[in-house]
Design a protein around this motif. Structure first.
Motif, mmCIF file in Angstrom:
data_model
loop_
_atom_site.group_PDB
_atom_site.id
_atom_site.type_symbol
_atom_site.label_atom_id
_atom_site.label_comp_id
_atom_site.label_asym_id
_atom_site.label_seq_id
_atom_site.Cartn_x
_atom_site.Cartn_y
_atom_site.Cartn_z
ATOM 1 N N PHE A 37 80.683 -23.827 -6.531
ATOM 2 C CA PHE A 37 79.879 -22.611 -6.696
ATOM 3 C C PHE A 37 80.660 -21.394 -6.207
ATOM 4 O O PHE A 37 81.094 -21.359 -5.056
ATOM 5 N N ASP A 38 80.776 -20.423 -7.077
ATOM 6 C CA ASP A 38 81.249 -19.120 -6.631
ATOM 7 C C ASP A 38 80.141 -18.525 -5.748
ATOM 8 O O ASP A 38 78.993 -18.975 -5.798
ATOM 9 N N ILE A 39 80.456 -17.542 -4.925
ATOM 10 C CA ILE A 39 79.429 -16.965 -4.042
ATOM 11 C C ILE A 39 78.942 -15.594 -4.528
ATOM 12 O O ILE A 39 77.789 -15.434 -4.908
ATOM 13 N N ASP A 40 79.839 -14.609 -4.522
ATOM 14 C CA ASP A 40 79.397 -13.232 -4.777
ATOM 15 C C ASP A 40 78.982 -12.986 -6.225
ATOM 16 O O ASP A 40 79.693 -13.375 -7.157
ATOM 17 N N ASN A 41 77.833 -12.360 -6.385
ATOM 18 C CA ASN A 41 77.251 -12.093 -7.708
ATOM 19 C C ASN A 41 76.962 -13.367 -8.480
ATOM 20 O O ASN A 41 76.841 -13.356 -9.702
ATOM 21 N N CYS A 42 76.881 -14.464 -7.734
ATOM 22 C CA CYS A 42 76.607 -15.749 -8.369
ATOM 23 C C CYS A 42 75.445 -16.409 -7.623
ATOM 24 O O CYS A 42 74.407 -16.702 -8.201
ATOM 25 N N LEU A 43 75.595 -16.609 -6.318
ATOM 26 C CA LEU A 43 74.495 -17.187 -5.537
ATOM 27 C C LEU A 43 73.400 -16.146 -5.313
ATOM 28 O O LEU A 43 72.253 -16.490 -5.068
ATOM 29 N N LYS A 66 73.537 -10.198 -9.562
ATOM 30 C CA LYS A 66 74.262 -8.938 -9.615
ATOM 31 C C LYS A 66 73.318 -7.762 -9.351
ATOM 32 O O LYS A 66 73.730 -6.736 -8.807
ATOM 33 N N SER A 67 72.057 -7.943 -9.725
ATOM 34 C CA SER A 67 71.070 -6.869 -9.535
ATOM 35 C C SER A 67 70.829 -6.550 -8.059
ATOM 36 O O SER A 67 70.222 -5.543 -7.729
ATOM 37 N N THR A 68 71.304 -7.423 -7.161
ATOM 38 C CA THR A 68 71.229 -7.124 -5.727
ATOM 39 C C THR A 68 72.069 -5.891 -5.403
ATOM 40 O O THR A 68 71.878 -5.256 -4.378
ATOM 41 N N GLN A 69 73.002 -5.589 -6.304
ATOM 42 C CA GLN A 69 73.833 -4.381 -6.184
ATOM 43 C C GLN A 69 74.839 -4.442 -5.035
ATOM 44 O O GLN A 69 75.315 -3.404 -4.583
ATOM 45 N N VAL A 70 75.129 -5.638 -4.569
ATOM 46 C CA VAL A 70 76.134 -5.757 -3.515
ATOM 47 C C VAL A 70 77.488 -5.265 -4.028
ATOM 48 O O VAL A 70 78.257 -4.646 -3.300
ATOM 49 N N HIS A 71 77.738 -5.518 -5.327
ATOM 50 C CA HIS A 71 79.017 -5.075 -5.887
ATOM 51 C C HIS A 71 79.150 -3.558 -5.834
ATOM 52 O O HIS A 71 80.250 -3.037 -5.716
ATOM 53 N N ARG A 72 77.998 -2.837 -5.907
ATOM 54 C CA ARG A 72 78.031 -1.380 -5.766
ATOM 55 C C ARG A 72 78.475 -0.988 -4.360
ATOM 56 O O ARG A 72 79.359 -0.153 -4.186
ATOM 57 N N ASP A 113 84.771 -6.134 3.185
ATOM 58 C CA ASP A 113 83.778 -7.216 3.134
ATOM 59 C C ASP A 113 82.927 -7.314 4.403
ATOM 60 O O ASP A 113 81.705 -7.389 4.337
ATOM 61 N N ASP A 114 83.599 -7.326 5.552
ATOM 62 C CA ASP A 114 82.840 -7.505 6.790
ATOM 63 C C ASP A 114 82.044 -6.255 7.162
ATOM 64 O O ASP A 114 81.164 -6.310 8.013
ATOM 65 N N GLY A 124 69.262 -7.487 5.089
ATOM 66 C CA GLY A 124 68.158 -6.837 4.387
ATOM 67 C C GLY A 124 68.446 -6.627 2.908
ATOM 68 O O GLY A 124 67.553 -6.297 2.140
ATOM 69 N N VAL A 125 69.692 -6.808 2.509
ATOM 70 C CA VAL A 125 70.056 -6.675 1.091
ATOM 71 C C VAL A 125 70.114 -8.066 0.463
ATOM 72 O O VAL A 125 69.494 -8.348 -0.555
ATOM 73 N N ILE A 126 70.866 -8.961 1.122
ATOM 74 C CA ILE A 126 70.855 -10.362 0.696
ATOM 75 C C ILE A 126 69.834 -11.085 1.567
ATOM 76 O O ILE A 126 69.962 -11.118 2.792
ATOM 77 N N ARG A 127 68.809 -11.598 0.940
ATOM 78 C CA ARG A 127 67.706 -12.212 1.670
ATOM 79 C C ARG A 127 67.643 -13.714 1.391
ATOM 80 O O ARG A 127 68.188 -14.173 0.393
ATOM 81 N N PRO A 128 66.934 -14.441 2.256
ATOM 82 C CA PRO A 128 66.761 -15.877 2.011
ATOM 83 C C PRO A 128 66.196 -16.115 0.617
ATOM 84 O O PRO A 128 65.320 -15.376 0.167
#
Ligand SMILES: [Mg+2]
Length: 229
Positions: free
Chosen positions: A12-18, A21-27, A82-83, A89-93
């Motif tokens: 499994f890839d992690i970012d924008n996969c688990l 993308k709509s979480t907007q972390v990439h932004r 990254d760190d 609060g952006v990536i939630r359970p």
């Protein structure tokens, strides 16, 4: 337990996969990367963004271009990009994701993380999603190593196979949101599912064997790995 040792691996890839993308972390990430390019290469914001995008397309991630062409210290980059991401609060359970992973029959498949991020970021994301205990290991891009190895380079997939303890590429299954990562995996003999956010345009040619819009579809394309109902 001989059969357990020869389980196929589902990478499994992690970012924008688990997380979608709509979480907007990439932004958030993109802004920090642009800022890093601006500061460290003394570029205007527009030039920084353009170069960042070029490296992302060429190498799969911006840091590889920075290391190759500008002798940037990847660990410094990791600390400042990254760190430094405000992910709490952006990536939630994600209970739905957790349920899907729980439904994997781990006597038949070994779930494994395969990320181009450094270990600190990779771990942080799966902990925030509360799925960190659902994987048997993680192959990450070692920003501290002398040679930079990341997807879609063949060595990265080979490293993942060594670390996950799988010898046959036919036993390697994969899901990633990156076209070039899925394409490279398929070329190596892996079975890959290209995850495309429903808001994204579909590529004109498929990257790999499967194309999905939701991780739930893994149940349909890799049914052999799930507990039967
Ligand atoms: Mg990704």
């Amino acid at each position: 337990m001989a059969s357990l040792a020869h389980r196929p691996v589902l990478f499994f890839d992690i970012d924008n996969c688990l997380y979608p993308k709509s979480t907007q972390v990439h932004r958030l990430m993109s802004d920090l990367i642009d800022a890093y390019f601006e500061t460290h290469l003394s570029l205007s914001q527009a030039d920084a963004n353009q170069l960042h995008m070029r490296y992302y397309k060429e190498y799969g991630l911006a840091i590889e271009g920075l290391v190759r062409h500008h002798k940037v210290d990847p660990l410094d980059y990791n600390t400042k990009v990254d760190d430094a991401l405000p992910l709490e609060g952006v990536i939630r359970p994600n209970p739905k994701l957790r349920k899907m992973l729980q439904d994997l029959d781990t006597t038949k498949v070994k779930p494994w993380l395969l990320t181009n991020a450094y270990i600190s970021h990779g771990k942080r994301v799966v902990e925030l999603l509360e799925v960190d205990d659902m994987f048997e290991g993680i192959t990450f891009c070692d920003y501290g190593a002398e040679k930079f190895v990341c997807k879609p380079a063949r060595e990265m997939y080979e490293k993942a196979m060594r670390e996950a303890g799988v010898k046959d590429t036919g036993n390697c299954f994969f899901v990633d949101d990156s076209f070039i990562n899925c394409k490279a995996a398929k070329e190596l003999g892996w079975t890959a599912a290209h995850l495309i956010d429903s808001t994204e345009p579909e590529p004109t040619t498929r990257a790999s064997q499967y194309q999905i819009n939701d991780l739930e579809e893994l149940r349909d394309i890799y049914p052999q790995f799930f507990k039967s109902a």
